[in-house]
Write a protein that holds these residues in place. Structure first.
Motif, mmCIF file in Angstrom:
data_model
loop_
_atom_site.group_PDB
_atom_site.id
_atom_site.type_symbol
_atom_site.label_atom_id
_atom_site.label_comp_id
_atom_site.label_asym_id
_atom_site.label_seq_id
_atom_site.Cartn_x
_atom_site.Cartn_y
_atom_site.Cartn_z
ATOM 1 N N VAL A 54 0.864 -1.184 0.000
ATOM 2 C CA VAL A 54 0.000 0.000 0.000
ATOM 3 C C VAL A 54 0.895 1.226 0.000
ATOM 4 N N ALA A 55 0.752 2.073 -1.021
ATOM 5 C CA ALA A 55 1.556 3.290 -1.143
ATOM 6 C C ALA A 55 0.950 4.401 -0.284
ATOM 7 N N ALA A 56 1.697 5.472 -0.116
ATOM 8 C CA ALA A 56 1.243 6.597 0.709
ATOM 9 C C ALA A 56 0.006 7.274 0.116
ATOM 10 N N ASP A 57 -0.117 7.265 -1.219
ATOM 11 C CA ASP A 57 -1.275 7.918 -1.843
ATOM 12 C C ASP A 57 -2.520 7.033 -1.859
ATOM 13 N N GLY A 58 -2.433 5.807 -1.322
ATOM 14 C CA GLY A 58 -3.579 4.919 -1.233
ATOM 15 C C GLY A 58 -3.644 3.867 -2.325
ATOM 16 N N THR A 59 -2.654 3.844 -3.209
ATOM 17 C CA THR A 59 -2.613 2.839 -4.262
ATOM 18 C C THR A 59 -2.238 1.487 -3.663
ATOM 19 N N ILE A 60 -2.985 0.456 -4.041
ATOM 20 C CA ILE A 60 -2.731 -0.899 -3.544
ATOM 21 C C ILE A 60 -2.197 -1.736 -4.700
ATOM 22 N N ARG A 61 -1.057 -2.404 -4.476
ATOM 23 C CA ARG A 61 -0.444 -3.265 -5.493
ATOM 24 C C ARG A 61 -0.389 -4.688 -4.943
ATOM 25 N N GLU A 62 -1.031 -5.600 -5.660
ATOM 26 C CA GLU A 62 -1.071 -6.998 -5.252
ATOM 27 C C GLU A 62 -0.436 -7.851 -6.344
ATOM 28 N N GLU A 63 0.401 -8.815 -5.945
ATOM 29 C CA GLU A 63 1.044 -9.722 -6.889
ATOM 30 C C GLU A 63 0.567 -11.145 -6.628
ATOM 31 N N TYR A 64 0.170 -11.807 -7.710
ATOM 32 C CA TYR A 64 -0.252 -13.197 -7.656
ATOM 33 C C TYR A 64 0.705 -13.989 -8.540
ATOM 34 N N LYS A 71 0.849 -12.083 -12.021
ATOM 35 C CA LYS A 71 -0.262 -11.171 -12.305
ATOM 36 C C LYS A 71 -0.183 -10.040 -11.292
ATOM 37 N N ILE A 72 -0.134 -8.800 -11.775
ATOM 38 C CA ILE A 72 -0.040 -7.625 -10.913
ATOM 39 C C ILE A 72 -1.347 -6.855 -11.023
ATOM 40 N N LYS A 73 -1.964 -6.600 -9.884
ATOM 41 C CA LYS A 73 -3.229 -5.867 -9.835
ATOM 42 C C LYS A 73 -3.004 -4.597 -9.029
ATOM 43 N N GLU A 74 -3.180 -3.452 -9.660
ATOM 44 C CA GLU A 74 -3.016 -2.153 -8.993
ATOM 45 C C GLU A 74 -4.379 -1.486 -8.876
ATOM 46 N N THR A 75 -4.732 -1.097 -7.670
ATOM 47 C CA THR A 75 -6.001 -0.417 -7.415
ATOM 48 C C THR A 75 -5.706 1.005 -6.977
ATOM 49 N N ARG A 76 -6.223 1.967 -7.718
ATOM 50 C CA ARG A 76 -6.009 3.384 -7.418
ATOM 51 C C ARG A 76 -7.013 3.853 -6.366
ATOM 52 N N PRO A 77 -6.711 4.966 -5.687
ATOM 53 C CA PRO A 77 -7.646 5.487 -4.671
ATOM 54 C C PRO A 77 -9.010 5.862 -5.247
ATOM 55 N N ASP A 78 -9.066 6.223 -6.539
ATOM 56 C CA ASP A 78 -10.343 6.598 -7.154
ATOM 57 C C ASP A 78 -11.160 5.389 -7.593
ATOM 58 N N GLY A 79 -10.628 4.162 -7.395
ATOM 59 C CA GLY A 79 -11.349 2.942 -7.725
ATOM 60 C C GLY A 79 -10.937 2.287 -9.016
ATOM 61 N N ALA A 80 -10.073 2.927 -9.799
ATOM 62 C CA ALA A 80 -9.621 2.341 -11.058
ATOM 63 C C ALA A 80 -8.707 1.159 -10.774
ATOM 64 N N VAL A 81 -8.865 0.106 -11.566
ATOM 65 C CA VAL A 81 -8.078 -1.108 -11.384
ATOM 66 C C VAL A 81 -7.306 -1.392 -12.671
ATOM 67 N N LYS A 82 -6.002 -1.648 -12.534
ATOM 68 C CA LYS A 82 -5.140 -1.977 -13.672
ATOM 69 C C LYS A 82 -4.532 -3.355 -13.389
ATOM 70 N N THR A 83 -4.721 -4.275 -14.338
ATOM 71 C CA THR A 83 -4.196 -5.622 -14.188
ATOM 72 C C THR A 83 -3.189 -5.901 -15.292
ATOM 73 N N THR A 84 -2.008 -6.376 -14.904
ATOM 74 C CA THR A 84 -0.940 -6.707 -15.833
ATOM 75 C C THR A 84 -0.473 -8.119 -15.572
ATOM 76 N N GLN A 85 -0.215 -8.875 -16.651
ATOM 77 C CA GLN A 85 0.283 -10.230 -16.475
ATOM 78 C C GLN A 85 1.521 -10.398 -17.336
ATOM 79 N N LYS A 86 2.589 -10.951 -16.717
ATOM 80 C CA LYS A 86 3.804 -11.221 -17.468
ATOM 81 C C LYS A 86 4.295 -12.627 -17.137
ATOM 82 N N CYS A 87 4.779 -13.296 -18.161
ATOM 83 C CA CYS A 87 5.300 -14.652 -17.991
ATOM 84 C C CYS A 87 6.750 -14.697 -18.463
ATOM 85 N N ASP A 88 7.607 -15.334 -17.680
ATOM 86 C CA ASP A 88 9.010 -15.435 -18.029
ATOM 87 C C ASP A 88 9.282 -16.716 -18.774
#
Length: 88
Positions: A54-64, A71-88
């Motif tokens: 959890v960042a100071a501005d309220g952004t939550i970053r979760e890694e699965y 899979k990286i899921k970022e949730t912004r304080p305004d409710g926007a959700v950004k999901t990124t997936q990368k495979c090595d």
């Protein structure tokens, strides 16, 4: 007479079994063990993140993590959700 005694015995065993099942269902309100990669919410299986920041501005970053993929899921304080997936 023997039939009546047998039927009463079978009925008592069935009642005891049903009562045990009812008690077991009521006790199922316990939390999901921490070793599970998911938790149960209602009747649904919800993945539990491997790491959460959890960042100071309220952004939550979760890694699965699953195998080689992350899979990286970022949730912004305004409710926007950004999901990124990368495979090595």
């Amino acid at each position: 007479m023997k039939r009546v005694v047998i039927l009463i015995g079978v009925g008592a065993v069935m009642v005891a079994g049903l009562a045990g099942a009812a008690i077991a269902q009521q006790a199922s309100g316990t939390a999901t063990p921490s070793t599970f990669k998911y938790e149960l919410q209602g009747n649904k299986r919800v993945d539990r993140p491997d790491s959460r920041t959890v960042a100071a501005d309220g952004t939550i970053r979760e890694e699965y993590k699953s195998g080689n993929c992350t899979k990286i899921k970022e949730t912004r304080p305004d409710g926007a959700v950004k999901t990124t997936q990368k495979c090595d």
